[in-house]
Write a protein that holds these residues in place. Structure first.
Motif, PDB file in Angstrom:
ATOM      1  N   ASN A 104     -44.394  17.390  59.610  1.00  0.00           N
ATOM      2  CA  ASN A 104     -44.612  17.091  58.193  1.00  0.00           C
ATOM      3  C   ASN A 104     -43.328  16.997  57.389  1.00  0.00           C
ATOM      4  N   SER A 105     -42.327  16.353  57.968  1.00  0.00           N
ATOM      5  CA  SER A 105     -41.120  16.087  57.183  1.00  0.00           C
ATOM      6  C   SER A 105     -41.352  14.901  56.245  1.00  0.00           C
ATOM      7  N   ASP A 106     -42.428  14.165  56.490  1.00  0.00           N
ATOM      8  CA  ASP A 106     -42.855  13.036  55.648  1.00  0.00           C
ATOM      9  C   ASP A 106     -44.354  12.889  55.868  1.00  0.00           C
ATOM     10  N   CYS A 107     -45.167  13.406  54.952  1.00  0.00           N
ATOM     11  CA  CYS A 107     -46.609  13.389  55.233  1.00  0.00           C
ATOM     12  C   CYS A 107     -47.440  12.834  54.087  1.00  0.00           C
ATOM     13  N   GLY A 108     -46.966  11.789  53.487  1.00  0.00           N
ATOM     14  CA  GLY A 108     -47.809  11.096  52.532  1.00  0.00           C
ATOM     15  C   GLY A 108     -47.172  10.893  51.181  1.00  0.00           C
ATOM     16  N   PRO A 109     -47.630   9.865  50.499  1.00  0.00           N
ATOM     17  CA  PRO A 109     -47.058   9.516  49.200  1.00  0.00           C
ATOM     18  C   PRO A 109     -47.497  10.478  48.097  1.00  0.00           C
ATOM     19  N   LEU A 110     -46.649  10.649  47.107  1.00  0.00           N
ATOM     20  CA  LEU A 110     -47.011  11.462  45.940  1.00  0.00           C
ATOM     21  C   LEU A 110     -48.130  10.800  45.151  1.00  0.00           C
ATOM     22  N   ILE A 111     -48.079   9.483  45.059  1.00  0.00           N
ATOM     23  CA  ILE A 111     -49.082   8.739  44.302  1.00  0.00           C
ATOM     24  C   ILE A 111     -50.016   8.066  45.295  1.00  0.00           C
ATOM     25  N   ILE A 112     -51.253   8.486  45.287  1.00  0.00           N
ATOM     26  CA  ILE A 112     -52.250   7.958  46.209  1.00  0.00           C
ATOM     27  C   ILE A 112     -52.888   6.722  45.576  1.00  0.00           C
ATOM     28  N   GLY A 113     -53.237   5.765  46.397  1.00  0.00           N
ATOM     29  CA  GLY A 113     -53.980   4.629  45.897  1.00  0.00           C
ATOM     30  C   GLY A 113     -53.360   3.285  46.188  1.00  0.00           C
ATOM     31  N   ARG A 114     -52.139   3.288  46.684  1.00  0.00           N
ATOM     32  CA  ARG A 114     -51.489   2.021  47.041  1.00  0.00           C
ATOM     33  C   ARG A 114     -51.303   2.034  48.558  1.00  0.00           C
ATOM     34  N   ARG A 115     -52.332   1.652  49.277  1.00  0.00           N
ATOM     35  CA  ARG A 115     -52.422   1.859  50.719  1.00  0.00           C
ATOM     36  C   ARG A 115     -51.302   1.259  51.544  1.00  0.00           C
ATOM     37  N   PHE A 116     -50.831   0.097  51.231  1.00  0.00           N
ATOM     38  CA  PHE A 116     -49.900  -0.578  52.123  1.00  0.00           C
ATOM     39  C   PHE A 116     -48.454  -0.536  51.638  1.00  0.00           C
ATOM     40  N   ASP A 117     -48.195   0.244  50.640  1.00  0.00           N
ATOM     41  CA  ASP A 117     -46.856   0.364  50.085  1.00  0.00           C
ATOM     42  C   ASP A 117     -46.162   1.554  50.748  1.00  0.00           C
ATOM     43  N   ASN A 118     -45.727   1.389  51.994  1.00  0.00           N
ATOM     44  CA  ASN A 118     -45.186   2.495  52.780  1.00  0.00           C
ATOM     45  C   ASN A 118     -43.729   2.830  52.491  1.00  0.00           C
ATOM     46  N   PHE A 119     -43.060   2.045  51.682  1.00  0.00           N
ATOM     47  CA  PHE A 119     -41.639   2.268  51.502  1.00  0.00           C
ATOM     48  C   PHE A 119     -41.254   2.684  50.087  1.00  0.00           C
ATOM     49  N   ARG A 120     -42.209   3.154  49.324  1.00  0.00           N
ATOM     50  CA  ARG A 120     -41.890   3.575  47.969  1.00  0.00           C
ATOM     51  C   ARG A 120     -41.287   4.981  47.970  1.00  0.00           C
ATOM     52  N   ARG A 121     -40.688   5.316  46.870  1.00  0.00           N
ATOM     53  CA  ARG A 121     -40.106   6.650  46.723  1.00  0.00           C
ATOM     54  C   ARG A 121     -41.189   7.656  46.383  1.00  0.00           C
ATOM     55  N   GLY A 122     -40.978   8.868  46.835  1.00  0.00           N
ATOM     56  CA  GLY A 122     -41.848   9.980  46.517  1.00  0.00           C
ATOM     57  C   GLY A 122     -42.842  10.268  47.621  1.00  0.00           C
ATOM     58  N   LEU A 123     -42.729  11.457  48.226  1.00  0.00           N
ATOM     59  CA  LEU A 123     -43.651  11.855  49.275  1.00  0.00           C
ATOM     60  C   LEU A 123     -43.753  13.372  49.355  1.00  0.00           C
ATOM     61  N   TRP A 124     -44.758  13.832  50.098  1.00  0.00           N
ATOM     62  CA  TRP A 124     -44.966  15.259  50.324  1.00  0.00           C
ATOM     63  C   TRP A 124     -44.279  15.645  51.625  1.00  0.00           C
ATOM     64  N   PHE A 125     -43.789  16.883  51.683  1.00  0.00           N
ATOM     65  CA  PHE A 125     -43.183  17.372  52.913  1.00  0.00           C
ATOM     66  C   PHE A 125     -43.320  18.886  52.998  1.00  0.00           C
ATOM     67  N   CYS A 126     -43.177  19.390  54.214  1.00  0.00           N
ATOM     68  CA  CYS A 126     -43.167  20.835  54.467  1.00  0.00           C
ATOM     69  C   CYS A 126     -41.710  21.270  54.530  1.00  0.00           C
TER      70      CYS A 126
END
Length: 139
Positions: free
Chosen positions: A103-125
């Motif tokens: 979980n060094s990269d486990c999902g976007p901060l803003i949910i709802g834009r399914r195919f935008d995998n390269f935006r800034r902001g994500l959750w991590f452990c």
């Protein structure tokens, strides 16, 4: 229902292994897809029936289960983080990631834009990030 209460109740309902699989699937793909997998929905339905106060819509459960399935640490937002999801072939790094720091990269901060995998902001452990740094330093 608060996060710790939900996590405890759901883990007791599902069993430790299934709970860990559920959270791993949510952390691995669920946040990117903005939805549960079929088996996750099938597991949540009887849980909701046995816990009437539990809200089991994706948007609510995703918030309640922002936790690392490996380390148990709360996921932390990284507003400037860039996704590393498109890595290509299986390598020594991807094997180590799956085992030691999933979980060094486990999902976007803003949910709802399914195919935008390269935006800034994500959750991590934070424990996963530390393990990733330690692993990389040992190369």
């Amino acid at each position: 229902m608060e996060a710790n209460e939900f996590r405890t109740a759901f883990a007791m309902f599902a069993g430790a292994d299934r709970y860990q699989q559920f959270v791993r699937a949510l952390n691995g793909e669920g946040r990117w897809r903005c939805r549960f997998l079929f088996w996750q929905e099938e597991l949540l339905a009887p849980f909701a029936a046995s816990h009437p106060s539990a809200v089991v819509e994706f948007e609510r459960v995703e918030q309640l289960l922002r936790v690392c399935e490996l380390h148990g640490a709360e996921l932390v937002p990284d507003p400037e983080g860039l996704s590393q999801r498109c890595r290509g072939a299986v390598t020594e790094y991807t094997r180590a990631q799956g085992e030691r720091f999933p979980n060094s990269d486990c999902g976007p901060l803003i949910i709802g834009r399914r195919f935008d995998n390269f935006r800034r902001g994500l959750w991590f452990c934070p424990v996963c990030r530390a393990a990733e740094t330690e692993w990389a330093a040992g190369l």
